[in-house]
Design an enzyme around this catalytic site. Structure first.
Site, short mmCIF file in Angstrom:
data_model
loop_
_atom_site.label_atom_id
_atom_site.label_comp_id
_atom_site.label_asym_id
_atom_site.label_seq_id
_atom_site.Cartn_x
_atom_site.Cartn_y
_atom_site.Cartn_z
N PHE A 132 46.74 42.12 47.03
CA PHE A 132 45.98 43.17 47.68
C PHE A 132 46.97 44.19 48.24
O PHE A 132 47.95 43.80 48.88
CB PHE A 132 45.16 42.54 48.80
CG PHE A 132 44.05 43.39 49.32
CD1 PHE A 132 42.91 43.62 48.56
CD2 PHE A 132 44.13 43.96 50.59
CE1 PHE A 132 41.87 44.40 49.05
CE2 PHE A 132 43.09 44.74 51.08
CZ PHE A 132 41.97 44.96 50.31
N ASP A 211 47.50 34.06 50.99
CA ASP A 211 46.34 34.81 51.48
C ASP A 211 45.10 34.22 50.81
O ASP A 211 44.95 34.28 49.59
CB ASP A 211 46.48 36.30 51.16
CG ASP A 211 45.40 37.13 51.84
OD1 ASP A 211 44.27 36.62 51.98
OD2 ASP A 211 45.68 38.28 52.22
N TYR A 236 34.91 37.80 56.46
CA TYR A 236 33.67 38.54 56.17
C TYR A 236 33.29 38.47 54.71
O TYR A 236 32.32 39.09 54.30
CB TYR A 236 33.79 40.00 56.64
CG TYR A 236 35.08 40.69 56.25
CD1 TYR A 236 35.29 41.15 54.96
CD2 TYR A 236 36.10 40.87 57.18
CE1 TYR A 236 36.47 41.78 54.61
CE2 TYR A 236 37.29 41.50 56.84
CZ TYR A 236 37.47 41.94 55.54
OH TYR A 236 38.64 42.55 55.19
N LYS A 237 34.06 37.75 53.89
CA LYS A 237 33.73 37.62 52.48
C LYS A 237 32.84 36.37 52.31
O LYS A 237 31.73 36.34 52.80
CB LYS A 237 35.02 37.60 51.66
CG LYS A 237 35.71 38.97 51.75
CD LYS A 237 37.11 39.04 51.19
CE LYS A 237 37.67 40.45 51.34
NZ LYS A 237 39.11 40.55 51.11
N ARG A 386 33.34 44.48 39.50
CA ARG A 386 33.46 43.09 39.97
C ARG A 386 32.11 42.53 40.37
O ARG A 386 31.37 43.17 41.14
CB ARG A 386 34.36 43.00 41.21
CG ARG A 386 35.83 43.19 40.98
CD ARG A 386 36.63 42.81 42.22
NE ARG A 386 36.05 43.33 43.47
CZ ARG A 386 36.54 43.09 44.67
NH1 ARG A 386 37.59 42.31 44.81
NH2 ARG A 386 35.97 43.59 45.75
C1 LIG Z 1 39.91 41.44 51.87
C2 LIG Z 1 41.37 41.23 51.85
C3 LIG Z 1 42.18 41.74 52.88
C4 LIG Z 1 41.56 42.55 53.99
O1 LIG Z 1 42.43 42.72 55.05
P1 LIG Z 1 41.87 43.33 56.42
O2 LIG Z 1 43.03 43.32 57.30
O3 LIG Z 1 40.72 42.48 56.86
O4 LIG Z 1 41.36 44.71 56.13
C5 LIG Z 1 43.53 41.49 52.84
N1 LIG Z 1 44.08 40.80 51.83
C6 LIG Z 1 43.33 40.30 50.81
C7 LIG Z 1 43.97 39.51 49.74
C8 LIG Z 1 41.96 40.51 50.80
O5 LIG Z 1 41.22 40.05 49.80
#
Ligand SMILES: *Cc1c(COP(=O)(O)O)cnc(C)c1O
Length: 426
Positions: A132, A211, A236-237, A386
Protein backbone atom coordinates in the site's frame (compact mmCIF):
# COMPACT_ATOMS: atom_id res chain seq x y z
CA UNK A 1 -25.76 -19.32 -25.55
CA UNK A 2 -28.29 -16.83 -24.22
CA UNK A 3 -26.47 -15.34 -21.24
CA UNK A 4 -29.72 -14.72 -19.38
CA UNK A 5 -30.41 -18.46 -19.41
CA UNK A 6 -26.92 -19.24 -18.15
CA UNK A 7 -27.31 -16.67 -15.40
CA UNK A 8 -30.56 -18.22 -14.29
CA UNK A 9 -28.75 -21.55 -14.02
CA UNK A 10 -25.91 -20.15 -11.91
CA UNK A 11 -28.38 -18.17 -9.81
CA UNK A 12 -30.01 -21.47 -8.98
CA UNK A 13 -26.65 -22.92 -7.94
CA UNK A 14 -25.99 -19.82 -5.83
CA UNK A 15 -29.34 -20.18 -4.08
CA UNK A 16 -28.40 -23.74 -3.12
CA UNK A 17 -24.99 -22.66 -1.85
CA UNK A 18 -26.61 -19.93 0.25
CA UNK A 19 -29.11 -22.39 1.67
CA UNK A 20 -26.26 -24.70 2.71
CA UNK A 21 -24.07 -21.89 4.10
CA UNK A 22 -23.58 -22.14 7.89
CA UNK A 23 -22.72 -18.41 8.03
CA UNK A 24 -25.75 -17.25 6.04
CA UNK A 25 -27.64 -16.01 9.10
CA UNK A 26 -24.95 -13.45 9.94
CA UNK A 27 -26.08 -11.31 7.02
CA UNK A 28 -29.11 -10.23 9.06
CA UNK A 29 -26.88 -8.98 11.84
CA UNK A 30 -25.74 -6.10 9.62
CA UNK A 31 -27.65 -2.94 8.84
CA UNK A 32 -28.88 -2.92 5.24
CA UNK A 33 -30.75 0.20 4.15
CA UNK A 34 -30.96 -0.91 0.51
CA UNK A 35 -31.81 -4.60 0.23
CA UNK A 36 -31.10 -4.58 -3.53
CA UNK A 37 -27.59 -3.21 -3.11
CA UNK A 38 -24.80 -5.65 -3.99
CA UNK A 39 -22.09 -4.42 -1.66
CA UNK A 40 -18.69 -5.70 -2.76
CA UNK A 41 -16.44 -3.25 -0.94
CA UNK A 42 -16.24 -4.78 2.54
CA UNK A 43 -12.47 -4.90 2.04
CA UNK A 44 -12.43 -1.10 2.07
CA UNK A 45 -15.23 -0.25 4.48
CA UNK A 46 -17.09 -3.08 6.16
CA UNK A 47 -20.84 -2.94 6.62
CA UNK A 48 -22.23 -1.68 9.90
CA UNK A 49 -23.16 -4.36 12.44
CA UNK A 50 -26.64 -3.56 13.76
CA UNK A 51 -25.28 -4.02 17.27
CA UNK A 52 -22.85 -1.16 16.68
CA UNK A 53 -25.60 1.43 16.48
CA UNK A 54 -27.24 0.09 19.65
CA UNK A 55 -23.89 0.09 21.38
CA UNK A 56 -23.13 3.64 20.31
CA UNK A 57 -26.53 4.80 21.47
CA UNK A 58 -25.70 3.35 24.91
CA UNK A 59 -22.20 4.81 24.89
CA UNK A 60 -23.51 8.25 24.00
CA UNK A 61 -26.39 8.36 26.43
CA UNK A 62 -25.01 6.38 29.35
CA UNK A 63 -21.22 6.22 29.26
CA UNK A 64 -20.66 9.72 27.99
CA UNK A 65 -23.96 11.45 28.77
CA UNK A 66 -24.53 10.07 32.27
CA UNK A 67 -21.30 8.62 33.62
CA UNK A 68 -19.09 11.32 32.11
CA UNK A 69 -15.47 11.13 33.20
CA UNK A 70 -16.20 8.25 35.56
CA UNK A 71 -16.39 6.04 32.43
CA UNK A 72 -12.63 6.25 32.00
CA UNK A 73 -12.18 4.15 35.10
CA UNK A 74 -15.19 1.95 34.45
CA UNK A 75 -14.38 0.73 30.94
CA UNK A 76 -12.64 3.13 28.65
CA UNK A 77 -9.06 3.18 29.92
CA UNK A 78 -8.31 -0.45 29.17
CA UNK A 79 -10.12 -0.60 25.81
CA UNK A 80 -6.90 -0.50 23.73
CA UNK A 81 -5.74 -3.72 25.41
CA UNK A 82 -9.16 -5.38 25.68
CA UNK A 83 -9.97 -4.86 22.00
CA UNK A 84 -6.38 -5.66 21.04
CA UNK A 85 -6.64 -9.05 22.72
CA UNK A 86 -9.90 -9.75 20.87
CA UNK A 87 -8.20 -9.06 17.54
CA UNK A 88 -5.24 -11.10 18.71
CA UNK A 89 -7.54 -14.11 19.09
CA UNK A 90 -8.43 -13.85 15.39
CA UNK A 91 -4.77 -13.70 14.41
CA UNK A 92 -3.16 -16.25 16.69
CA UNK A 93 -1.73 -13.83 19.22
CA UNK A 94 -1.91 -14.56 22.94
CA UNK A 95 -3.10 -11.68 25.15
CA UNK A 96 -0.75 -8.86 26.02
CA UNK A 97 0.76 -8.30 22.59
CA UNK A 98 -1.86 -6.31 20.70
CA UNK A 99 -3.27 -2.84 21.08
CA UNK A 100 -5.99 -0.93 19.29
CA UNK A 101 -4.83 2.66 18.73
CA UNK A 102 -4.05 5.35 16.17
CA UNK A 103 -4.18 4.65 12.43
CA UNK A 104 -2.43 1.92 10.51
CA UNK A 105 -0.04 4.47 9.04
CA UNK A 106 0.93 5.78 12.49
CA UNK A 107 1.31 2.29 13.92
CA UNK A 108 3.54 1.37 11.01
CA UNK A 109 5.64 4.41 11.76
CA UNK A 110 5.99 3.44 15.40
CA UNK A 111 6.84 -0.21 14.79
CA UNK A 112 9.08 0.25 11.76
CA UNK A 113 11.04 2.90 13.68
CA UNK A 114 11.36 0.56 16.65
CA UNK A 115 12.50 -2.32 14.45
CA UNK A 116 15.13 -0.26 12.64
CA UNK A 117 16.52 1.00 15.91
CA UNK A 118 16.88 -2.58 17.13
CA UNK A 119 18.87 -3.42 14.01
CA UNK A 120 20.93 -0.28 13.62
CA UNK A 121 23.97 -1.96 12.11
CA UNK A 122 21.95 -2.77 9.01
CA UNK A 123 20.82 -0.42 6.28
CA UNK A 124 18.38 -2.18 4.00
CA UNK A 125 14.58 -2.25 4.16
CA UNK A 126 12.85 -4.74 1.89
CA UNK A 127 9.30 -4.33 0.69
CA UNK A 128 7.44 -4.80 -2.60
CA UNK A 129 5.76 -2.74 -5.29
CA UNK A 130 2.43 -4.24 -4.29
CA UNK A 131 2.53 -2.66 -0.87
CA UNK A 132 0.00 0.00 0.00
CA UNK A 133 1.55 3.37 -0.95
CA UNK A 134 1.13 4.76 2.57
CA UNK A 135 3.21 1.87 3.89
CA UNK A 136 5.99 2.68 1.44
CA UNK A 137 5.80 6.41 2.18
CA UNK A 138 6.08 5.73 5.90
CA UNK A 139 9.22 3.66 5.33
CA UNK A 140 10.67 6.36 3.06
CA UNK A 141 9.95 8.99 5.69
CA UNK A 142 11.61 7.00 8.47
CA UNK A 143 14.65 6.31 6.30
CA UNK A 144 14.93 10.02 5.59
CA UNK A 145 14.45 11.08 9.22
CA UNK A 146 16.86 8.56 10.72
CA UNK A 147 19.48 9.98 8.42
CA UNK A 148 21.87 7.05 8.58
CA UNK A 149 21.52 5.94 4.97
CA UNK A 150 18.78 3.34 5.02
CA UNK A 151 17.79 2.29 1.52
CA UNK A 152 14.55 0.67 0.44
CA UNK A 153 14.43 -2.18 -2.01
CA UNK A 154 11.07 -2.59 -3.76
CA UNK A 155 10.54 -6.10 -5.10
CA UNK A 156 8.74 -6.18 -8.43
CA UNK A 157 6.11 -8.62 -9.59
CA UNK A 158 6.77 -10.59 -12.75
CA UNK A 159 3.12 -11.11 -13.69
CA UNK A 160 1.31 -8.24 -11.97
CA UNK A 161 -0.38 -10.68 -9.60
CA UNK A 162 2.20 -12.64 -7.56
CA UNK A 163 5.53 -11.90 -5.93
CA UNK A 164 8.01 -14.67 -6.67
CA UNK A 165 9.59 -16.06 -3.50
CA UNK A 166 12.99 -16.22 -5.21
CA UNK A 167 12.86 -12.50 -5.98
CA UNK A 168 11.91 -11.61 -2.42
CA UNK A 169 14.30 -13.95 -0.63
CA UNK A 170 17.12 -12.97 -2.99
CA UNK A 171 16.80 -9.40 -1.71
CA UNK A 172 16.92 -10.28 2.00
CA UNK A 173 20.57 -10.34 2.97
CA UNK A 174 22.96 -9.73 5.88
CA UNK A 175 22.43 -5.98 5.54
CA UNK A 176 18.64 -6.20 5.76
CA UNK A 177 17.23 -4.66 8.92
CA UNK A 178 13.54 -4.99 8.17
CA UNK A 179 11.18 -6.77 5.81
CA UNK A 180 7.85 -4.93 5.70
CA UNK A 181 5.04 -6.42 3.63
CA UNK A 182 1.29 -6.56 3.32
CA UNK A 183 0.13 -10.10 4.06
CA UNK A 184 -2.69 -9.75 1.51
CA UNK A 185 -1.78 -7.16 -1.10
CA UNK A 186 -4.41 -4.56 -1.81
CA UNK A 187 -4.63 -4.74 -5.60
CA UNK A 188 -4.23 -8.32 -6.74
CA UNK A 189 -5.17 -9.96 -3.46
CA UNK A 190 -1.95 -12.03 -3.51
CA UNK A 191 -1.41 -13.64 -0.11
CA UNK A 192 2.08 -14.20 1.23
CA UNK A 193 3.12 -17.32 3.08
CA UNK A 194 3.70 -15.41 6.30
CA UNK A 195 5.28 -18.29 8.18
CA UNK A 196 7.79 -19.08 5.45
CA UNK A 197 8.80 -15.48 4.73
CA UNK A 198 9.18 -14.75 8.44
CA UNK A 199 11.40 -17.79 8.94
CA UNK A 200 13.60 -16.90 5.97
CA UNK A 201 13.94 -13.28 7.07
CA UNK A 202 14.94 -14.39 10.56
CA UNK A 203 17.60 -16.68 9.12
CA UNK A 204 19.25 -13.55 7.70
CA UNK A 205 18.79 -11.61 10.95
CA UNK A 206 16.08 -9.27 9.67
CA UNK A 207 12.93 -8.29 11.52
CA UNK A 208 9.55 -8.64 9.83
CA UNK A 209 6.62 -6.27 10.07
CA UNK A 210 3.40 -7.51 8.51
CA UNK A 211 0.53 -5.27 7.52
CA UNK A 212 -2.61 -7.33 8.03
CA UNK A 213 -5.09 -4.68 6.87
CA UNK A 214 -6.51 -6.82 4.07
CA UNK A 215 -6.32 -10.05 6.06
CA UNK A 216 -7.70 -9.33 9.52
CA UNK A 217 -11.21 -10.73 9.78
CA UNK A 218 -10.98 -12.74 6.56
CA UNK A 219 -7.70 -14.67 6.59
CA UNK A 220 -6.43 -16.33 9.76
CA UNK A 221 -2.85 -16.11 10.95
CA UNK A 222 -0.78 -17.64 13.73
CA UNK A 223 1.39 -14.69 14.73
CA UNK A 224 2.77 -16.36 17.85
CA UNK A 225 3.41 -19.77 16.29
CA UNK A 226 5.05 -18.21 13.26
CA UNK A 227 7.28 -16.10 15.46
CA UNK A 228 6.26 -12.82 13.82
CA UNK A 229 8.04 -9.79 15.26
CA UNK A 230 5.70 -6.92 14.50
CA UNK A 231 2.34 -6.46 12.80
CA UNK A 232 -0.22 -3.74 12.19
CA UNK A 233 -3.57 -3.54 10.45
CA UNK A 234 -6.73 -1.57 10.17
CA UNK A 235 -10.13 -2.34 11.63
CA UNK A 236 -12.60 -0.69 9.26
CA UNK A 237 -12.25 -3.34 6.54
CA UNK A 238 -13.23 -6.95 7.35
CA UNK A 239 -13.36 -6.17 11.08
CA UNK A 240 -16.32 -3.84 10.43
CA UNK A 241 -15.18 -1.20 12.92
CA UNK A 242 -16.62 1.77 11.02
CA UNK A 243 -15.08 4.68 9.11
CA UNK A 244 -11.77 5.73 10.60
CA UNK A 245 -11.92 3.23 13.44
CA UNK A 246 -8.50 2.93 15.07
CA UNK A 247 -5.95 0.39 13.90
CA UNK A 248 -4.16 -2.40 15.75
CA UNK A 249 -0.53 -3.22 16.40
CA UNK A 250 1.28 -6.35 17.57
CA UNK A 251 4.66 -6.60 19.25
CA UNK A 252 5.84 -10.08 20.23
CA UNK A 253 6.27 -10.45 23.98
CA UNK A 254 10.02 -11.00 24.03
CA UNK A 255 10.62 -7.84 21.96
CA UNK A 256 8.52 -5.55 24.10
CA UNK A 257 11.23 -4.67 26.61
CA UNK A 258 13.76 -3.62 23.97
CA UNK A 259 11.49 -2.06 21.39
CA UNK A 260 10.83 1.62 21.85
CA UNK A 261 8.12 3.85 20.44
CA UNK A 262 9.43 6.90 18.57
CA UNK A 263 6.50 8.88 19.99
CA UNK A 264 6.75 9.21 23.75
CA UNK A 265 3.18 10.01 24.72
CA UNK A 266 1.64 9.82 28.16
CA UNK A 267 -0.58 6.82 27.40
CA UNK A 268 2.55 4.79 26.74
CA UNK A 269 4.22 5.98 29.91
CA UNK A 270 4.70 3.70 32.88
CA UNK A 271 2.31 5.60 35.15
CA UNK A 272 0.49 8.32 33.21
CA UNK A 273 -1.49 9.51 36.19
CA UNK A 274 1.59 10.14 38.29
CA UNK A 275 2.17 13.10 35.95
CA UNK A 276 5.92 12.87 36.38
CA UNK A 277 8.13 14.80 33.99
CA UNK A 278 10.62 12.10 33.10
CA UNK A 279 9.37 9.60 30.55
CA UNK A 280 9.68 5.98 31.49
CA UNK A 281 8.08 3.56 29.01
CA UNK A 282 5.36 1.19 30.23
CA UNK A 283 6.81 -2.30 30.63
CA UNK A 284 4.70 -4.16 28.06
CA UNK A 285 3.14 -3.47 24.71
CA UNK A 286 1.30 -0.51 26.25
CA UNK A 287 4.44 1.60 25.60
CA UNK A 288 3.21 1.82 22.01
CA UNK A 289 0.14 3.81 22.97
CA UNK A 290 0.41 7.53 22.35
CA UNK A 291 -2.47 9.68 23.58
CA UNK A 292 -6.17 9.59 24.46
CA UNK A 293 -7.95 6.98 22.32
CA UNK A 294 -11.11 7.73 20.25
CA UNK A 295 -13.63 6.01 22.52
CA UNK A 296 -16.69 6.27 20.28
CA UNK A 297 -14.92 4.51 17.42
CA UNK A 298 -13.42 1.93 19.75
CA UNK A 299 -16.78 1.06 21.23
CA UNK A 300 -18.29 0.59 17.75
CA UNK A 301 -15.42 -1.72 16.83
CA UNK A 302 -16.25 -4.07 19.70
CA UNK A 303 -19.54 -5.02 18.03
CA UNK A 304 -17.81 -6.03 14.79
CA UNK A 305 -15.27 -8.13 16.69
CA UNK A 306 -17.97 -9.95 18.64
CA UNK A 307 -19.56 -11.14 15.40
CA UNK A 308 -16.27 -12.45 14.03
CA UNK A 309 -15.45 -14.23 17.24
CA UNK A 310 -18.87 -15.85 17.32
CA UNK A 311 -18.67 -17.03 13.70
CA UNK A 312 -15.10 -18.34 14.02
CA UNK A 313 -12.22 -17.29 11.80
CA UNK A 314 -11.63 -20.76 10.32
CA UNK A 315 -15.24 -20.96 9.19
CA UNK A 316 -14.93 -17.44 7.76
CA UNK A 317 -11.84 -18.39 5.78
CA UNK A 318 -13.55 -21.52 4.46
CA UNK A 319 -16.44 -19.47 3.10
CA UNK A 320 -14.11 -16.76 1.81
CA UNK A 321 -12.33 -19.34 -0.35
CA UNK A 322 -15.67 -20.67 -1.62
CA UNK A 323 -16.81 -17.15 -2.52
CA UNK A 324 -13.62 -16.18 -4.34
CA UNK A 325 -13.51 -19.53 -6.15
CA UNK A 326 -17.12 -19.04 -7.24
CA UNK A 327 -16.19 -15.56 -8.51
CA UNK A 328 -13.29 -17.02 -10.52
CA UNK A 329 -15.58 -19.69 -12.02
CA UNK A 330 -18.06 -17.00 -13.05
CA UNK A 331 -15.19 -14.87 -14.33
CA UNK A 332 -14.09 -17.68 -16.64
CA UNK A 333 -17.62 -18.28 -17.89
CA UNK A 334 -18.87 -14.74 -18.35
CA UNK A 335 -16.17 -12.09 -18.01
CA UNK A 336 -13.11 -13.51 -19.76
CA UNK A 337 -15.10 -13.83 -23.04
CA UNK A 338 -15.95 -10.10 -23.03
CA UNK A 339 -12.46 -8.71 -22.56
CA UNK A 340 -11.68 -8.96 -18.83
CA UNK A 341 -8.46 -10.33 -17.41
CA UNK A 342 -8.21 -11.93 -14.00
CA UNK A 343 -5.96 -9.81 -11.78
CA UNK A 344 -5.84 -12.19 -8.80
CA UNK A 345 -4.23 -15.55 -8.00
CA UNK A 346 -6.10 -18.68 -9.00
CA UNK A 347 -4.59 -20.73 -6.15
CA UNK A 348 -6.80 -20.44 -3.08
CA UNK A 349 -3.83 -20.70 -0.72
CA UNK A 350 -2.25 -17.64 -2.35
CA UNK A 351 -5.18 -15.26 -2.32
CA UNK A 352 -6.99 -13.21 0.29
CA UNK A 353 -10.66 -12.33 0.18
CA UNK A 354 -10.91 -9.96 -2.77
CA UNK A 355 -10.69 -10.47 -6.51
CA UNK A 356 -9.50 -7.94 -9.06
CA UNK A 357 -10.76 -8.04 -12.61
CA UNK A 358 -9.02 -5.90 -15.19
CA UNK A 359 -10.45 -4.18 -18.23
CA UNK A 360 -9.21 -1.24 -20.35
CA UNK A 361 -12.50 0.54 -19.51
CA UNK A 362 -12.30 -0.55 -15.86
CA UNK A 363 -12.67 2.93 -14.40
CA UNK A 364 -15.83 3.71 -16.36
CA UNK A 365 -17.33 0.26 -15.85
CA UNK A 366 -16.86 0.69 -12.11
CA UNK A 367 -18.60 4.09 -12.28
CA UNK A 368 -21.55 2.60 -14.14
CA UNK A 369 -21.83 -0.28 -11.66
CA UNK A 370 -22.01 2.14 -8.75
CA UNK A 371 -24.17 4.84 -10.35
CA UNK A 372 -26.79 2.77 -12.11
CA UNK A 373 -26.48 -0.93 -11.33
CA UNK A 374 -26.57 -0.93 -7.52
CA UNK A 375 -23.27 -2.77 -7.34
CA UNK A 376 -20.50 -1.28 -5.22
CA UNK A 377 -17.00 -2.57 -5.94
CA UNK A 378 -14.07 -0.15 -6.10
CA UNK A 379 -11.45 0.82 -8.60
CA UNK A 380 -7.69 0.72 -8.29
CA UNK A 381 -5.38 2.13 -10.93
CA UNK A 382 -4.72 1.49 -13.72
CA UNK A 383 -7.56 -0.84 -14.66
CA UNK A 384 -8.55 -2.99 -11.65
CA UNK A 385 -12.12 -3.35 -10.46
CA UNK A 386 -11.94 -4.93 -7.01
CA UNK A 387 -14.66 -7.11 -5.57
CA UNK A 388 -14.36 -7.76 -1.84
CA UNK A 389 -15.98 -10.83 -0.32
CA UNK A 390 -16.89 -10.43 3.33
CA UNK A 391 -18.01 -13.89 4.41
CA UNK A 392 -20.29 -12.65 7.18
CA UNK A 393 -22.59 -10.82 4.77
CA UNK A 394 -21.64 -11.57 1.16
CA UNK A 395 -23.90 -14.24 -0.31
CA UNK A 396 -23.24 -16.48 -3.28
CA UNK A 397 -26.21 -14.86 -4.95
CA UNK A 398 -24.47 -11.47 -4.55
CA UNK A 399 -21.56 -12.86 -6.54
CA UNK A 400 -23.81 -13.90 -9.42
CA UNK A 401 -25.55 -10.54 -9.41
CA UNK A 402 -22.29 -8.62 -9.36
CA UNK A 403 -21.07 -10.55 -12.41
CA UNK A 404 -24.41 -10.42 -14.22
CA UNK A 405 -24.68 -6.66 -13.83
CA UNK A 406 -21.04 -6.22 -14.90
CA UNK A 407 -21.80 -8.15 -18.07
CA UNK A 408 -24.81 -5.90 -18.73
CA UNK A 409 -22.71 -2.76 -18.33
CA UNK A 410 -20.25 -4.02 -20.93
CA UNK A 411 -22.76 -5.56 -23.35
CA UNK A 412 -24.95 -2.46 -23.36
CA UNK A 413 -21.90 -0.16 -23.30
CA UNK A 414 -23.41 1.68 -20.36
CA UNK A 415 -19.93 2.82 -19.33
CA UNK A 416 -19.53 4.94 -22.45
CA UNK A 417 -21.41 7.91 -21.01
CA UNK A 418 -18.95 8.25 -18.10
CA UNK A 419 -15.88 10.40 -18.62
CA UNK A 420 -12.54 8.65 -18.14
CA UNK A 421 -11.36 11.41 -15.76
CA UNK A 422 -10.78 10.12 -12.26
CA UNK A 423 -12.78 11.48 -9.34
CA UNK A 424 -10.79 12.31 -6.17
CA UNK A 425 -11.94 9.20 -4.26
CA UNK A 426 -12.19 5.84 -5.97
C1 LIG B 1 -6.24 0.13 4.29
C2 LIG B 1 -4.77 0.06 4.42
C3 LIG B 1 -4.07 1.08 5.08
C4 LIG B 1 -4.80 2.28 5.61
O1 LIG B 1 -4.02 3.03 6.46
P1 LIG B 1 -4.70 4.20 7.32
O2 LIG B 1 -3.60 4.72 8.11
O3 LIG B 1 -5.83 3.59 8.09
O4 LIG B 1 -5.26 5.20 6.35
C5 LIG B 1 -2.70 0.95 5.22
N1 LIG B 1 -2.06 -0.12 4.71
C6 LIG B 1 -2.70 -1.11 4.06
C7 LIG B 1 -1.96 -2.29 3.56
C8 LIG B 1 -4.08 -1.04 3.90
O5 LIG B 1 -4.73 -2.00 3.25
Amino acid sequence: VNPEISFSAVSEIARHMDAADPLAAYRDRFFAAEPELIYMDGNSLGRMPSAASEKLEHVLRYEWGERLIRSWGEEWYTLPQVLGDKIGALLGAAPGQMLVCDSTSINLYKLASAALRLNLGRRKIVTDRFNFPSDVYILQGIASQMGVGHRIELIDSRDGIHIEMDDLLGAIDEDTALVGLSHTVFKSGFLYDMEYVTRQAHRKGAFVLWDLSHSAGAVPAALDDWNVDFAVGCTYKYLNGGPGSPAFLYVRTDLQQQAESPIWGWFGEDSPFAFGLDYKPAPGVRRFLTGTPPILSMQALGSGLDLLEEAGIQEIRRKSIQLTQFMIDLFDAFLAPIGFELGSPREASRRGSHISIRHPQGYRINRALIDEMQVVPDFREPDNIRFGFAPLYTSFFDVVEAVRRTVLVVREERYSKYPPDRSPVT
